[in-house]
Design an enzyme around this catalytic site. Sequence first.
Site, PDB file in Angstrom:
ATOM      1  N   ASP A  94      -7.930  12.627  -7.898  1.00  0.00           N
ATOM      2  CA  ASP A  94      -9.256  12.192  -8.374  1.00  0.00           C
ATOM      3  C   ASP A  94     -10.155  12.998  -9.117  1.00  0.00           C
ATOM      4  O   ASP A  94     -11.282  12.283  -9.284  1.00  0.00           O
ATOM      5  CB  ASP A  94     -10.027  11.647  -6.845  1.00  0.00           C
ATOM      6  N   ASP A 151      -5.202   4.008  -5.933  1.00  0.00           N
ATOM      7  CA  ASP A 151      -6.447   4.306  -6.559  1.00  0.00           C
ATOM      8  C   ASP A 151      -6.160   5.084  -7.917  1.00  0.00           C
ATOM      9  O   ASP A 151      -7.014   5.258  -8.971  1.00  0.00           O
ATOM     10  CB  ASP A 151      -7.243   5.116  -5.720  1.00  0.00           C
TER      11      ASP A 151
END
Length: 369
Positions: A94, A151
């Site tokens: 991320d 994601d």
Amino acid sequence: MQDRYEEALSRIAGKYRRTAETAAEAGIIPYQSADGKWITSPYDGNSWWTGGFWPGLMWQLWVLTGDGFFRQEARRAEKLLTEEFRSFRLLNHDVGFMYLLSCGADAKLTGDPQAETDTLHAASLLMGRFNPAGFIRAWNEPDRKGYAIIDCMMNLNLLYRASRDTDDPRFRQTAGIHADTTLREFLREDGSVSHIIEFDPESGKRIREHAGQGYALGSQWSRGQAWGLYGFALAGRHLREEKYTEAAKRIAGNFTAHIREDGLTDCDFCQPPEDERIDNIAGAIAACGLQELAAQTGEDTWRHQAERLVDGMLEHCADWGKGRCGILTRCTASYHDDGAGRNTNIVYGDYFLVEALMKLCGKDPELWS
């Protein structure tokens, strides 16, 4: 209709001009608001994956208003995030969310050379997570070395950016390999996507699917669907291959078929009908992805669907009062409570609502590129 969106942006900027000062005074990167104050991330301090959305939101509001306070606040948070480079072991895939919307936005909008260097630093960290068996490793735990998640399609934007800025194809090629694996292993026949797929880290062979943040194994966690929609749409733009745009269209068709009559988004499209659980973050992300699809394809239906979502959120879930520091209510981090917030305001919901509104008004600075 655009006047309504312009008015909403003006009201958001006005509220954030007041409430963001309290975050600066507290010296924190806000994650959510409750009881009239900002609250920090639930885990991992400033290495928590959502840290980039606060500075990203500030950069959006700076572009909108020209108010130097928002630039100052974005850079305050940016400094806290770059300090996390030294902790390293808490960072994961991320870093795209964290650094493209902070350092990357700074470099794009102001030309700051240190911000550009920090953006490339983050891209190198993301490259370091690439398993040549065909995927980018999501998390750091030893028993999750073969995990990849939907994601990450959004984190790939950091790699597209790095290839453009360095004229080095390696970053883009790595993104393409991961996108191809995601296309092959995550996209289902009905246009929905899985959240987590576990691979053999040696061979790259698929082992199993995990339920993740959705209702159950094989269900449709709505935010995962939104990540897939927007992520593949952006892959279509940056990798210039129609197969990614077509994947985004399939996911979009499935997503829009599940938009509620009030324009809101269930947390999981397979959740029991008696269990009303909303995640407006998913709707806001999808509204951005649908507009990206409309821009690429020239098909106005995708923009109309984005307007349905934005209109529903503004009509039913925009908090203009003083009870919360933020705007968008009824945001849910996970179907089964994981301690990261349910039925509340969460900052990255506000970020994507503002991005969707900026797109609708023709003012989007396109921070994902």
